[in-house]
Each structure stands twice: as C-alpha cells, then as structure tokens.
Design a protein around this motif. Structure first.
Motif, mmCIF file in Angstrom:
data_model
loop_
_atom_site.group_PDB
_atom_site.id
_atom_site.type_symbol
_atom_site.label_atom_id
_atom_site.label_comp_id
_atom_site.label_asym_id
_atom_site.label_seq_id
_atom_site.Cartn_x
_atom_site.Cartn_y
_atom_site.Cartn_z
ATOM 1 N N GLU A 31 0.941 -1.299 -0.185
ATOM 2 C CA GLU A 31 0.015 0.111 -0.137
ATOM 3 C C GLU A 31 0.914 1.233 -0.121
ATOM 4 N N ASP A 49 2.131 1.660 -3.468
ATOM 5 C CA ASP A 49 1.128 1.482 -4.374
ATOM 6 C C ASP A 49 1.466 0.525 -5.388
ATOM 7 N N THR A 57 0.946 -3.215 -6.846
ATOM 8 C CA THR A 57 -0.187 -4.337 -7.293
ATOM 9 C C THR A 57 0.665 -5.605 -7.130
ATOM 10 N N ASP A 71 1.858 -8.953 -8.808
ATOM 11 C CA ASP A 71 1.860 -8.903 -9.892
ATOM 12 C C ASP A 71 2.664 -10.386 -10.262
ATOM 13 N N ARG A 89 -0.103 -13.011 -5.209
ATOM 14 C CA ARG A 89 -1.652 -13.028 -5.481
ATOM 15 C C ARG A 89 -2.281 -13.972 -4.553
#
Length: 525
Positions: free
Chosen positions: A145, A148, A150, A152, A157
C-alpha cells in the motif's frame, strides 16, 4: 462309543477351535506374547474346571471376552482412521509426509498414543506457522500500500488475494514470504530515502531562491510520507524549482557563496584554502560555475559532518579563550573596583574556573586530534595551522602582551615618580606674572623653606622640561624681627627701610617686568 464320550470329544474339538480362534484374535489386535501366555493360562484354568465354573459359564465368559475384543478392535480402527484423516489434512497444509502406520492391522494402544502425539505436534506447527504467515502478510500488504504496488506474481496473489486457510504453510513458502517482505521493505526504505532527498533539495532550493512562505505552504502536504504519489509530487516540485533556479542563476550562486563562507568559518579554513576555490571569486554566473559551487558545498558539508566533533571542540576552545582574554583585560582595569553590584566576585570566579578548564579542554583536544591524525595519516589543520601550534601561539602572544603591559606600567610609574620628585605629589602649572607682588615675611619664609628642602633633595635631578635647576636664594627675617619686609616694583618710590638697594639686583630688574633667568623647580619665577 458311548454318547458321553462323543460329547467329550466334540467339546475338546470346540475348545481347540476356540483357542485357535482366540490366538488369531490376539494376534490380530496386536496382543504381545507375554499377554497371550497369561490369557492362555486363564483359559487352561477354566478348562480344568477349577472352582465352581462350569463349561457353559466358561463358554459365556469366552464369548463375552470375544465381544469385548471385537468392540476394542472397532474403536481402535475408528481412532486410527480419524488420526489418519487429521494427519493427511495437516500434512497437506504443512507440506509434510504422512505418518507411516499399518492400516490393515489393529493398532496397539502404544501405537495409537504415538500417533496422537504426532498429530498434536502437527497442530502446534500449523498454529505457529499460521501466526507467522498472518503477521508477514499484514506487513507485506502495508508495504504494498505504501509503494502503491499491485501483486504481479502468482505467489503474491496467493498471499494477498486468496483465503488464508488455503495457503500452504510450508517452510519453503514461509521463507519465500520473508524474502518478499525484505524486498518490499528495501524498496520502501529506498523510496523513503529518495523522498527525503527530494525534500532536502526542495528546502535547499527554497532557501536559495528565497521562496516566500505562502508558496512553500502550497506543497506542505507532500512534505511528509513516501507513497508513490508523494514521490511524484516531490519530483515535480524539484523540476519546477530547478527551472526557476536556471532563471535566477546569479541569485542562487550568491546564496551558495554565503553558505560556503559559513562552512569555511565552521571548518576554520585559512585564507589560502578559501582562495583555492577560484570559482568563488568569478563574476561569470553560468551553469558550470553553479555546478562547481554545488560540488564544493557538498564536499564541505561532508567534511564538516565527518569532523563535526573536533570542530565543535575547537569552537568551544575559541569561545572559552575569548572569554578568558576578556576576564584578563577586566582584571587589569583599575575601574573594576568601583563595581558595587557583585559582578566583580562573579567575574573572578569565572576567571578562576576558566584558568582550570582551558588546560583540560586543550589536553582533551590534543588527545582526540592525535587519534584522528593517526587514523587519517595527515595533520588536522585549523586556519592553515596545526591546532596545538595555534594554541601555543595564542598563549605566547598573551604572555608577551602581559609583559608589554607590565613594562608600560613600570615606565609610567617611573615617569610619575620622577614628576612627583620634581613637582611634588600634585604638580602645578606656574602662572605667568608680569611683576612681583608684595609679600609678607611669613610667606617668603614658607616659600624659601619649601624651596630649600625640595632643591636640596633633588639637586642632582634634571627637570622634566629641560634646563638646570638652581637654588633660590633664602630670604632672611629683618633685624628687628617685628616689621615685615616689603618689596615693590621700581615706580619712583623709595626703597623700604632696612633693605639695601641692589640686594635683590640679580632677581629683579628696575622696570619690574622681566623675571630673573633663575628657576625654581624647573619653572621661571
């Protein structure tokens, strides 16, 4: 054959079959050999019909035991199955091999106990790894966070998006989690350092460009934090200020020169060291000159930070030395004794304290400088001179100054003593007179007495203003001793009685306007 014999033989066969069946059951449920012997002895006793037990009762007891054993067999099989299911679930989550046990045979109580302990250990391992996983996952999500970032990769995940209960808690996965967290923390630290560097550059450009406060407050929201959007906003502000700097080149270079001069003072640079940076004195305000100034200010900052402790020690000695000299100057000022407010005592205490602390401070600095010189293999220079040589030089200058002041005081006292010996304790400037006024015998007597004593004591001393000191004639009392002798300027009147004309010829001329060339204590009278 009689029927009773036939029944007896049939009973024996049944007993043999029962014993054989019992042995099979004992072996199936895993009863040890010693227990089998004990149980066989019990059966033997029943067969011999010891006590009041009949064959029917024996058969009943055996059947009861068989049912009990069958029940134990079933329970143990169920317990084994349950333990195997738990072992399989835990081993799949922990990625561990299954517990090895023969599923076809009935496990003994000891085997079941060992299996239960193994499953309990697996549960504890799962709880520990799950707790570690949850904590690492929480930190990973915070870092993502902050950056920033994500997820990948499939592993990222699985960590962030999938159900926590479905995550494999293997040692390999836990190690991979720790590696991912370290990587994210490194990126976060680098991002924080980059943002802090951008903020420092912004503040520096603000000061150099003299940006007003209201304009600075417009970007105050990005002066904290290290998220990606914050970093981007900081980079945009730096780019804007750099462009503004190019438009105000002269103003920026002059601001850097002010800062350079401050660092030169803090680092005790000599004039030669300052002149070595030639770009400081050029009047060409170009990008190359600005880059030279930027590089020099960075070098000086690093130099000062590396030697901050020594420079602060030297600065402390300089301040103490100036205070010491001030107290020394006040101590030699006679007007300080007119102080009525208690400051004199306070100054004396401070002066005495400085006289003790200065040598200690010098000794500490000497030790630290020697260690520094051994470590860096070069001399520690202050104002182009070794510091301890500079300290010794200051003490020598102070000693010579005190000696010079002492000699000046002695010379002044000597001159004052000579003046007092010539003119008395309160020298008076003689007034010019055009003629001699009448004097009474008492005054003449007093004057001549003082003159005689003074000239006698100082007959061998030359007067301050040059010339020779002559003794003044001693006036005598008139013969009668009752009437005063009067002296008057020649004005056509008669000379007073009892005084011969010409007796004072060498002192007075007839016109009364010119005094004799003789002197009294260096002054003409």
């Amino acid at each position: 054959m009689r029927r009773s014999e036939v029944l007896a033989e049939e009973s024996i066969v049944c007993l043999q079959k029962a014993l054989s069946h019992l042995r099979e059951i004992w072996e199936l449920i895993g009863i040890p050999e010693d227990q089998r012997l004990q149980r066989t002895e019990v059966v033997k006793k029943h067969i011999k019909e010891e006590g009041e037990t009949t064959i029917l009762q024996l058969e009943k007891d055996l059947r009861t035991q068989v049912e009990l054993m069958r029940k134990q067999k079933k329970e143990r099989k169920q317990e084994l199955k349950l333990l195997q299911e738990q072992d399989q679930e835990l081993c799949e989550i922990l990625c561990l091999p299954h517990y090895e046990i023969d599923s076809s045979s009935v496990p003994s109580l000891e085997e079941l106990s060992q299996f239960q302990q193994h499953v309990a250990t697996l549960r504890e391992t799962k709880a520990s790894r799950r707790e570690e996983f949850v904590d690492i996952k929480r930190q990973i999500m915070l870092c993502m966070e902050e950056l920033d970032h994500t997820p990948d990769t499939s592993f990222e995940r699985d960590v962030v998006c999938e159900d926590e209960d479905a995550f494999c808690l293997s040692l390999e996965n836990i190690a991979t989690l720790q590696t991912l967290l370290r990587q994210l923390e490194i990126r976060k630290s680098q991002n924080e350092a980059a943002c802090e560097g951008l903020r420092a550059r912004i503040r520096e450009l603000w000061d150099r460009l003299q940006i007003p406060a209201e304009e600075r407050e417009a970007v105050a929201t990005v002066m904290t934090g290290s998220k990606a959007k914050v970093k981007k906003a900081l980079q945009l502000e730096v780019e804007r200020l750099e462009e503004l700097k190019m438009q105000n080149m002269k103003k920026v270079i002059e601001a850097i020169r002010v800062e350079l001069a401050q660092y030169w003072d803090q680092c005790f640079y000599s004039q030669e060291q300052r002149q070595a940076f030639a770009a400081y004195y050029t009047e060409d305000y170009t990008e190359d000159v600005l880059q030279l100034h930027d590089a020099e200010i960075v070098r000086l900052r690093n130099y000062y930070e590396v030697h901050r402790e020594l420079f602060e020690g030297v600065q402390k000695w300089e301040e103490s030395w100036r205070l010491f000299l001030e107290f020394e100057r006040k101590a030699s000022d006679p007007s300080r004794f007119t102080n009525r407010g208690g400051n004199l005592l306070k100054e004396e205490k401070q002066r005495a304290k400085l006289q003790k602390t200065l040598p200690k401070l010098e000794e500490e600095l000497k030790t630290r400088i020697e260690m520094w010189e051994q470590e860096h293999a070069k001399a520690f220079v202050v104002n182009g001179q070794k510091f301890m040589e500079y300290v010794s030089e200051q003490w020598e200058i102070h000693r010579l100054e005190k000696e010079r002041a002492k000699q000046e005081r002695q010379l002044k006292n000597k001159k004052q003593t000579e003046t007092e010996m010539l003119y008395g304790s309160t020298p008076r400037t003689p007034s010019k007179r055009r003629g001699l006024a009448p004097s009474t015998p008492g005054k003449v007597r007093k004057l001549n007495t003082t003159t005689a004593s003074s000239t006698t004591a100082n007959s061998s001393i030359r007067p301050l203003f040059g010339g020779t000191v002559y003794r003044s004639p001693v006036s005598r009392l008139p013969p009668s001793g009752s009437k005063p002798v009067t002296t008057s300027v020649c004005s056509g009147k008669k000379t007073p009685r009892g005084v011969k004309h010409g007796a004072n010829k060498e002192n007075l001329e007839l016109n009364g306007s010119i005094l004799s060339a003789r002197t009294f204590k260096g002054f003409q009278i």
